[in-house]
Design an enzyme around this catalytic site. Sequence first.
Site, PDB file in Angstrom:
ATOM      1  N   LYS A  23      42.398 100.965   0.594  1.00 56.19           N
ATOM      2  CA  LYS A  23      42.278  99.635   1.234  1.00 56.19           C
ATOM      3  C   LYS A  23      41.626  98.451   0.424  1.00 56.19           C
ATOM      4  O   LYS A  23      42.119  97.513   0.304  1.00 56.19           O
ATOM      5  CB  LYS A  23      41.415  99.614   2.727  1.00 56.19           C
ATOM      6  N   ARG A  98      37.286  99.479  13.304  1.00 59.48           N
ATOM      7  CA  ARG A  98      37.227 101.116  13.068  1.00 59.48           C
ATOM      8  C   ARG A  98      37.023 101.828  14.476  1.00 59.48           C
ATOM      9  O   ARG A  98      37.054 102.968  14.670  1.00 59.48           O
ATOM     10  CB  ARG A  98      35.832 101.345  12.118  1.00 59.48           C
ATOM     11  N   ARG A 137      35.605 108.281  -7.455  1.00 65.15           N
ATOM     12  CA  ARG A 137      35.819 106.894  -7.912  1.00 65.15           C
ATOM     13  C   ARG A 137      34.583 106.185  -8.241  1.00 65.15           C
ATOM     14  O   ARG A 137      33.694 106.652  -7.883  1.00 65.15           O
ATOM     15  CB  ARG A 137      36.398 106.148  -6.837  1.00 65.15           C
ATOM     16  N   ARG A 171      29.254 105.112  -5.445  1.00 63.81           N
ATOM     17  CA  ARG A 171      28.475 104.911  -4.115  1.00 63.81           C
ATOM     18  C   ARG A 171      28.104 106.254  -3.688  1.00 63.81           C
ATOM     19  O   ARG A 171      28.469 107.414  -3.639  1.00 63.81           O
ATOM     20  CB  ARG A 171      29.610 104.657  -2.938  1.00 63.81           C
ATOM     21  N   ARG A 182      33.650 111.565   6.731  1.00 59.21           N
ATOM     22  CA  ARG A 182      34.176 110.238   6.955  1.00 59.21           C
ATOM     23  C   ARG A 182      35.671 110.452   7.402  1.00 59.21           C
ATOM     24  O   ARG A 182      36.064 109.586   8.173  1.00 59.21           O
ATOM     25  CB  ARG A 182      34.183 109.478   5.525  1.00 59.21           C
TER      26      ARG A 182
HETATM   27  P1  ADP Z   1      35.597 103.990   3.515  1.00 57.31           P
HETATM   28  O1  ADP Z   1      36.829 103.186   4.007  1.00 57.31           O
HETATM   29  O2  ADP Z   1      36.219 104.408   2.027  1.00 57.31           O
HETATM   30  O3  ADP Z   1      34.950 105.009   4.044  1.00 57.31           O
HETATM   31  P2  ADP Z   1      33.872 101.762   3.619  1.00 57.31           P
HETATM   32  O4  ADP Z   1      33.314 101.111   2.332  1.00 57.31           O
HETATM   33  O5  ADP Z   1      34.955 100.943   4.450  1.00 57.31           O
HETATM   34  O6  ADP Z   1      34.541 102.995   2.793  1.00 57.31           O
HETATM   35  O7  ADP Z   1      32.755 102.139   4.704  1.00 57.31           O
HETATM   36  C1  ADP Z   1      31.679 102.978   4.305  1.00 57.31           C
HETATM   37  C2  ADP Z   1      30.813 103.279   5.402  1.00 57.31           C
HETATM   38  O8  ADP Z   1      30.442 102.002   6.054  1.00 57.31           O
HETATM   39  C3  ADP Z   1      31.547 104.008   6.551  1.00 57.31           C
HETATM   40  O9  ADP Z   1      31.543 105.386   6.282  1.00 57.31           O
HETATM   41  C4  ADP Z   1      30.624 103.569   7.851  1.00 57.31           C
HETATM   42  O10 ADP Z   1      29.380 104.212   7.763  1.00 57.31           O
HETATM   43  C5  ADP Z   1      30.297 102.344   7.475  1.00 57.31           C
HETATM   44  N1  ADP Z   1      31.303 101.168   8.080  1.00 57.31           N
HETATM   45  C6  ADP Z   1      31.926 100.510   7.550  1.00 57.31           C
HETATM   46  N2  ADP Z   1      32.851  99.703   8.258  1.00 57.31           N
HETATM   47  C7  ADP Z   1      32.459 100.185   9.385  1.00 57.31           C
HETATM   48  C8  ADP Z   1      32.758  99.516  10.673  1.00 57.31           C
HETATM   49  N3  ADP Z   1      33.910  98.685  10.857  1.00 57.31           N
HETATM   50  N4  ADP Z   1      32.185 100.305  11.812  1.00 57.31           N
HETATM   51  C9  ADP Z   1      31.614 101.333  11.541  1.00 57.31           C
HETATM   52  N5  ADP Z   1      31.015 101.559  10.405  1.00 57.31           N
HETATM   53  C10 ADP Z   1      31.539 101.142   9.336  1.00 57.31           C
END
Ligand code: ADP
Length: 228
Positions: A23, A98, A137, A171, A182
Amino acid sequence: MGADTTTTASNVLVLLGPPGAGKGTQARLLEEQLGLVQLSTGDLLRAAVRDGTAAGLAADKVMKAGDLVSDAIVMEILEERLEQSDVARGVILDGFPRTSAQAEALDALLARHGMSVGAAVALTVDDNAMVERVSGRATCAICGEGYHDQFKPPAKPDTCDVCDGGPLTRRADDNAQTVIARLQAYHAQTAPLIDHFENRGVLRRVDAMGPIPEIAGSLGNVVKALNS
Ligand code: ADP
Ligand code: ZN
């Protein structure tokens, strides 16, 4: 842009897909192609953690465990970001919504800023490949360019090609164990949103298992077709 806006533009693209689907990578490529601004709730949360804000302090542990941060915190940081003027031309939402509560809140949130969802694209991938993708990554600390040990290594180890010299960072949640949590959170809470956007007639699916430029091409075509 505010509550008095009478016209709304369908200038919001939602990217859906599990961690590792690409994404963020695709959003960065689409920014230029579509003239939109990438808005990643993950990036916003990581910035809040770095800045040590109240939201960041609450989010830190949850993110390290691979769970979802509370809807209230996510809505608050997103609303704050939408108040900045650069997003007025439109955004690519990467990592949001999400949960179904976030999806429900999205329309009202966007309407307050004169925006609406024009398209939602689900990046379809093979879950088994995601652990490897995410575990390998790294990102440039200076310019944000993404790398992968196996699929997109930098020319010089741990050094960014784009800004020549930027150090690469990893990360805290990009380890195999957290990725599994996740992925579980994705399937339990986020995957059902595909139906939500399908019911609204704005969903498209793009196969995201191929090379990055190929996926970018399909994604660009899908979005253009929806907007024409
Ligand atoms: P990825 O999609 O690779 O897991 P992100 O950077 O989008 O990576 O998200 C990392 C973490 O941030 C998630 O595992 C969650 O804990 C939190 N997070 C990100 N966006 C949201 C969201 N919209 N709602 C709840 N938690 C979120
Ligand atoms: Zn760089």
